[in-house]
Motif scaffolding. Structure first.
Motif, PDB file in Angstrom:
ATOM      1  N   LYS A 285       0.826  -1.212   0.000  1.00 35.91           N
ATOM      2  CA  LYS A 285       0.000   0.000   0.000  1.00 35.91           C
ATOM      3  C   LYS A 285       0.860   1.262   0.000  1.00 35.91           C
ATOM      4  O   LYS A 285       0.498   2.261  -0.644  1.00 35.91           O
ATOM      5  CB  LYS A 285      -0.934  -0.009   1.216  1.00 35.91           C
ATOM      6  N   GLU A 286       1.985   1.236   0.712  1.00 32.96           N
ATOM      7  CA  GLU A 286       2.889   2.387   0.706  1.00 32.96           C
ATOM      8  C   GLU A 286       3.441   2.628  -0.697  1.00 32.96           C
ATOM      9  O   GLU A 286       3.546   3.771  -1.153  1.00 32.96           O
ATOM     10  CB  GLU A 286       4.030   2.159   1.695  1.00 32.96           C
ATOM     11  N   ARG A 287       3.793   1.560  -1.389  1.00 32.99           N
ATOM     12  CA  ARG A 287       4.310   1.690  -2.754  1.00 32.99           C
ATOM     13  C   ARG A 287       3.217   2.193  -3.704  1.00 32.99           C
ATOM     14  O   ARG A 287       3.493   3.008  -4.601  1.00 32.99           O
ATOM     15  CB  ARG A 287       4.844   0.343  -3.239  1.00 32.99           C
ATOM     16  N   ILE A 288       1.977   1.759  -3.511  1.00 25.19           N
ATOM     17  CA  ILE A 288       0.867   2.235  -4.339  1.00 25.19           C
ATOM     18  C   ILE A 288       0.699   3.739  -4.193  1.00 25.19           C
ATOM     19  O   ILE A 288       0.537   4.471  -5.178  1.00 25.19           O
ATOM     20  CB  ILE A 288      -0.442   1.497  -3.966  1.00 25.19           C
ATOM     21  N   GLU A 289       0.739   4.230  -2.959  1.00 22.47           N
ATOM     22  CA  GLU A 289       0.607   5.673  -2.725  1.00 22.47           C
ATOM     23  C   GLU A 289       1.775   6.439  -3.345  1.00 22.47           C
ATOM     24  O   GLU A 289       1.597   7.534  -3.891  1.00 22.47           O
ATOM     25  CB  GLU A 289       0.516   5.953  -1.225  1.00 22.47           C
ATOM     26  N   GLU A 290       2.965   5.853  -3.262  1.00 17.33           N
ATOM     27  CA  GLU A 290       4.139   6.484  -3.864  1.00 17.33           C
ATOM     28  C   GLU A 290       3.968   6.583  -5.383  1.00 17.33           C
ATOM     29  O   GLU A 290       4.269   7.624  -5.992  1.00 17.33           O
ATOM     30  CB  GLU A 290       5.379   5.652  -3.522  1.00 17.33           C
ATOM     31  N   LEU A 291       3.465   5.518  -5.998  1.00 17.24           N
ATOM     32  CA  LEU A 291       3.248   5.526  -7.450  1.00 17.24           C
ATOM     33  C   LEU A 291       2.171   6.523  -7.846  1.00 17.24           C
ATOM     34  O   LEU A 291       2.291   7.211  -8.865  1.00 17.24           O
ATOM     35  CB  LEU A 291       2.875   4.117  -7.917  1.00 17.24           C
ATOM     36  N   LYS A 292       1.104   6.611  -7.054  1.00 23.20           N
ATOM     37  CA  LYS A 292       0.047   7.587  -7.340  1.00 23.20           C
ATOM     38  C   LYS A 292       0.605   9.002  -7.335  1.00 23.20           C
ATOM     39  O   LYS A 292       0.266   9.820  -8.207  1.00 23.20           O
ATOM     40  CB  LYS A 292      -1.079   7.459  -6.303  1.00 23.20           C
ATOM     41  N   GLU A 293       1.458   9.288  -6.354  1.00 19.98           N
ATOM     42  CA  GLU A 293       2.041  10.624  -6.260  1.00 19.98           C
ATOM     43  C   GLU A 293       2.960  10.910  -7.438  1.00 19.98           C
ATOM     44  O   GLU A 293       2.938  12.001  -8.016  1.00 19.98           O
ATOM     45  CB  GLU A 293       2.818  10.756  -4.943  1.00 19.98           C
ATOM     46  N   LEU A 294       3.754   9.914  -7.827  1.00 23.61           N
ATOM     47  CA  LEU A 294       4.647  10.084  -8.971  1.00 23.61           C
ATOM     48  C   LEU A 294       3.861  10.341 -10.256  1.00 23.61           C
ATOM     49  O   LEU A 294       4.200  11.227 -11.038  1.00 23.61           O
ATOM     50  CB  LEU A 294       5.517   8.832  -9.140  1.00 23.61           C
TER      51      LEU A 294
ATOM     52  N   ARG B 131       5.369   5.922 -17.944  1.00 27.34           N
ATOM     53  CA  ARG B 131       4.035   6.036 -17.353  1.00 27.34           C
ATOM     54  C   ARG B 131       3.303   4.704 -17.405  1.00 27.34           C
ATOM     55  O   ARG B 131       2.652   4.294 -16.440  1.00 27.34           O
ATOM     56  CB  ARG B 131       3.229   7.122 -18.082  1.00 27.34           C
ATOM     57  N   LEU B 132       3.400   4.008 -18.523  1.00 29.11           N
ATOM     58  CA  LEU B 132       2.750   2.699 -18.645  1.00 29.11           C
ATOM     59  C   LEU B 132       3.318   1.712 -17.629  1.00 29.11           C
ATOM     60  O   LEU B 132       2.580   0.933 -17.026  1.00 29.11           O
ATOM     61  CB  LEU B 132       2.924   2.154 -20.067  1.00 29.11           C
ATOM     62  N   ALA B 133       4.636   1.747 -17.440  1.00 28.41           N
ATOM     63  CA  ALA B 133       5.272   0.826 -16.489  1.00 28.41           C
ATOM     64  C   ALA B 133       4.802   1.109 -15.071  1.00 28.41           C
ATOM     65  O   ALA B 133       4.500   0.187 -14.302  1.00 28.41           O
ATOM     66  CB  ALA B 133       6.793   0.955 -16.581  1.00 28.41           C
ATOM     67  N   TRP B 134       4.733   2.392 -14.694  1.00 29.49           N
ATOM     68  CA  TRP B 134       4.272   2.748 -13.345  1.00 29.49           C
ATOM     69  C   TRP B 134       2.799   2.411 -13.165  1.00 29.49           C
ATOM     70  O   TRP B 134       2.390   1.934 -12.106  1.00 29.49           O
ATOM     71  CB  TRP B 134       4.512   4.238 -13.096  1.00 29.49           C
ATOM     72  N   ASP B 135       2.002   2.665 -14.202  1.00 25.91           N
ATOM     73  CA  ASP B 135       0.576   2.328 -14.132  1.00 25.91           C
ATOM     74  C   ASP B 135       0.383   0.835 -13.941  1.00 25.91           C
ATOM     75  O   ASP B 135      -0.456   0.397 -13.148  1.00 25.91           O
ATOM     76  CB  ASP B 135      -0.148   2.780 -15.415  1.00 25.91           C
TER      77      ASP B 135
ATOM     78  N   GLU C 171       2.561  -1.331 -12.679  1.00 27.96           N
ATOM     79  CA  GLU C 171       3.014  -1.716 -11.338  1.00 27.96           C
ATOM     80  C   GLU C 171       1.949  -1.398 -10.300  1.00 27.96           C
ATOM     81  O   GLU C 171       1.675  -2.198  -9.405  1.00 27.96           O
ATOM     82  CB  GLU C 171       4.317  -0.991 -10.991  1.00 27.96           C
ATOM     83  N   LYS C 172       1.332  -0.218 -10.415  1.00 28.78           N
ATOM     84  CA  LYS C 172       0.283   0.179  -9.470  1.00 28.78           C
ATOM     85  C   LYS C 172      -0.908  -0.769  -9.554  1.00 28.78           C
ATOM     86  O   LYS C 172      -1.438  -1.226  -8.535  1.00 28.78           O
ATOM     87  CB  LYS C 172      -0.162   1.614  -9.753  1.00 28.78           C
ATOM     88  N   THR C 173      -1.336  -1.084 -10.785  1.00 26.81           N
ATOM     89  CA  THR C 173      -2.477  -1.987 -10.971  1.00 26.81           C
ATOM     90  C   THR C 173      -2.179  -3.375 -10.412  1.00 26.81           C
ATOM     91  O   THR C 173      -3.013  -3.975  -9.736  1.00 26.81           O
ATOM     92  CB  THR C 173      -2.838  -2.093 -12.463  1.00 26.81           C
ATOM     93  N   ASP C 174      -0.976  -3.884 -10.693  1.00 28.08           N
ATOM     94  CA  ASP C 174      -0.592  -5.213 -10.192  1.00 28.08           C
ATOM     95  C   ASP C 174      -0.578  -5.241  -8.667  1.00 28.08           C
ATOM     96  O   ASP C 174      -1.041  -6.211  -8.047  1.00 28.08           O
ATOM     97  CB  ASP C 174       0.787  -5.604 -10.730  1.00 28.08           C
ATOM     98  N   LEU C 175      -0.057  -4.185  -8.063  1.00 28.27           N
ATOM     99  CA  LEU C 175      -0.003  -4.131  -6.600  1.00 28.27           C
ATOM    100  C   LEU C 175      -1.398  -4.023  -6.001  1.00 28.27           C
ATOM    101  O   LEU C 175      -1.685  -4.641  -4.962  1.00 28.27           O
ATOM    102  CB  LEU C 175       0.848  -2.948  -6.143  1.00 28.27           C
ATOM    103  N   GLU C 176      -2.278  -3.248  -6.633  1.00 24.33           N
ATOM    104  CA  GLU C 176      -3.657  -3.129  -6.137  1.00 24.33           C
ATOM    105  C   GLU C 176      -4.359  -4.483  -6.186  1.00 24.33           C
ATOM    106  O   GLU C 176      -5.097  -4.842  -5.258  1.00 24.33           O
ATOM    107  CB  GLU C 176      -4.415  -2.092  -6.974  1.00 24.33           C
ATOM    108  N   GLN C 177      -4.123  -5.239  -7.262  1.00 25.90           N
ATOM    109  CA  GLN C 177      -4.718  -6.576  -7.354  1.00 25.90           C
ATOM    110  C   GLN C 177      -4.119  -7.522  -6.315  1.00 25.90           C
ATOM    111  O   GLN C 177      -4.830  -8.345  -5.731  1.00 25.90           O
ATOM    112  CB  GLN C 177      -4.515  -7.130  -8.765  1.00 25.90           C
ATOM    113  N   LYS C 178      -2.818  -7.381  -6.063  1.00 21.06           N
ATOM    114  CA  LYS C 178      -2.164  -8.213  -5.049  1.00 21.06           C
ATOM    115  C   LYS C 178      -2.731  -7.923  -3.670  1.00 21.06           C
ATOM    116  O   LYS C 178      -2.997  -8.841  -2.879  1.00 21.06           O
ATOM    117  CB  LYS C 178      -0.659  -7.966  -5.073  1.00 21.06           C
ATOM    118  N   VAL C 179      -2.922  -6.642  -3.352  1.00 21.87           N
ATOM    119  CA  VAL C 179      -3.493  -6.255  -2.056  1.00 21.87           C
ATOM    120  C   VAL C 179      -4.898  -6.817  -1.911  1.00 21.87           C
ATOM    121  O   VAL C 179      -5.262  -7.369  -0.863  1.00 21.87           O
ATOM    122  CB  VAL C 179      -3.502  -4.714  -1.905  1.00 21.87           C
ATOM    123  N   ALA C 180      -5.710  -6.669  -2.973  1.00 15.46           N
ATOM    124  CA  ALA C 180      -7.081  -7.185  -2.923  1.00 15.46           C
ATOM    125  C   ALA C 180      -7.085  -8.701  -2.715  1.00 15.46           C
ATOM    126  O   ALA C 180      -7.868  -9.233  -1.924  1.00 15.46           O
ATOM    127  CB  ALA C 180      -7.822  -6.824  -4.208  1.00 15.46           C
TER     128      ALA C 180
END
Length: 358
Positions: free
Chosen positions: A121-130, A142-146, A148-157
């Motif tokens: 979750k900390e990394r997700i917030e960091e990516l959102k800010e970036l 941008r695609l790579a960060w997007d 990574e964020k999507t993959d992490l959100e799915q992992k958290v869920a």
């Protein structure tokens, strides 16, 4: 809105540059290099404008397609909260929060989820800010960060849903008869997954196989949290061989479904149809079997499963409409989706209309 203002400001600045370039061309000084520079600036501005317009059109089109796909997807129905979970969102029927008691052990579900997902979750917030603050960002980055964020959100869920599943599964289990089982669950609740798995080692479990089905299920679920699906599968299979109950067959069917092993999942769902304890459970299994068969393009079988589920729900709704009409509507929606896929739009419309009316 921020993107709109950014595009507007950029466009105004570009038109100012465009005006200056045109003024230079009209000055008539006859020098070649400034004229070439001015023409290049005009070409770049015009190209940039049309490129942004094209990209915005693509973005709008893709968003519309995504929305339609979400609406037009068949729906799995909850059979019981300990097994059927949407791992893409982490949603679960009657999902708990706060503190619950499992065999005199207090468990704060929210704290447990937070501990397991803190770093992601900390990394997700960091990516959102970036993504929100970085102005000069190439499309590939941008695609790579997007992603990574999507993959992490799915992992958290997935992690939160799996924790919820484990906790809900063992709220009513009597662990006093198995100290090993209780110790493993206590370690898990305290965030010590590796230690919990060490307690549930294969040699100990094989020595207590008659009582080991529940422990095997617990171990399989913990292994899923480590993404060790091979060993999780082995423990699910062992649990089913020890105690082939409706619940255990349903768990392994759900496990295979989440791994897109649809033919294996189908085989266990068919066993569940025969083992269903209630008429409602049987109808839910039939609906979910239809969803699975639709996914693997077994369309005639899917229609047959949906129709049998629908007939059962109609019978249940005749006696208890408040409880069962929502299930009737969901199954009608699934039949409508199937008929849309088969391009039989009149039938699809009829099913959708009836579902909408309910």
């Amino acid at each position: 809105m921020k993107r709109f203002f950014a595009h507007t400001l950029t466009l105004i600045l570009e038109f100012i540059v465009l005006g200056l370039a045109i003024a230079w061309l009209c000055s008539g000084n006859g020098k070649l290099e400034p004229m070439i520079a001015a023409l290049t600036a005009i070409a770049a501005i015009v190209g940039s404008f049309f490129s942004r317009s094209k990209d915005c059109g693509k973005e709008k089109k893709n968003n519309n397609a995504k929305t339609w796909n979400n609406i037009n997807s068949p729906v799995l129905q909850d059979i019981n909260a300990s097994v059927n979970i949407d791992y893409s969102t982490g949603k679960i029927e009657n999902s708990g929060s706060g503190t619950i008691i499992i065999n005199n052990i207090p468990v704060d579900i929210d704290t447990l989820k937070a501990e397991w997902t803190k770093e992601d979750k900390e990394r997700i917030e960091e990516l959102k800010e970036l993504l929100a603050t970085t102005k000069e960002l190439h499309g590939r980055d941008r695609l790579a960060w997007d992603k990574e964020k999507t993959d992490l959100e799915q992992k958290v869920a997935y992690t939160e849903a799996k924790i919820q599943e484990i906790i809900k599964s063992y709220e009513t289990v009597d662990m006093d008869s198995s100290p090993m089982y209780k110790e493993a669950l206590e370690l898990f609740i305290n965030g010590k997954l590796d230690e919990a798995l060490a307690v549930l080692d294969d040699a100990t479990l094989e020595a207590n196989e008659k009582k080991g089905a529940d422990a095997r299920i617990l171990k399989a679920q913990m292994l899923e949290l480590k993404y060790d699906f091979k060993n999780a599968e082995a423990n699910y299979l062992k649990a089913v061989s020890i105690f082939p109950s409706f619940e255990n067959n349903l768990r392994i069917a759900s496990f295979y479904y989440e791994l897109n092993e649809f033919k294996k999942s189908e085989a266990y769902l068919r066993i569940c149809v025969a083992l269903a304890k209630t008429t409602k459970d049987k109808a839910c299994i039939l609906n979910n079997l239809g969803v699975l068969q639709r996914n693997i393009n077994e369309l005639q079988q899917a229609e047959a499963s949906y129709r049998e589920a629908l007939q059962t729900y109609r019978e249940l709704a005749a006696n208890n409409p408040q409880a069962y009409l929502p299930y009737v509507a969901t199954t009608l929606n699934n039949l409508g989706t199937l008929q849309s896929y088969l391009k039989d739009y009149r039938k699809a419309e009829a099913y959708y209309q009836e579902a909408l009316k309910i």
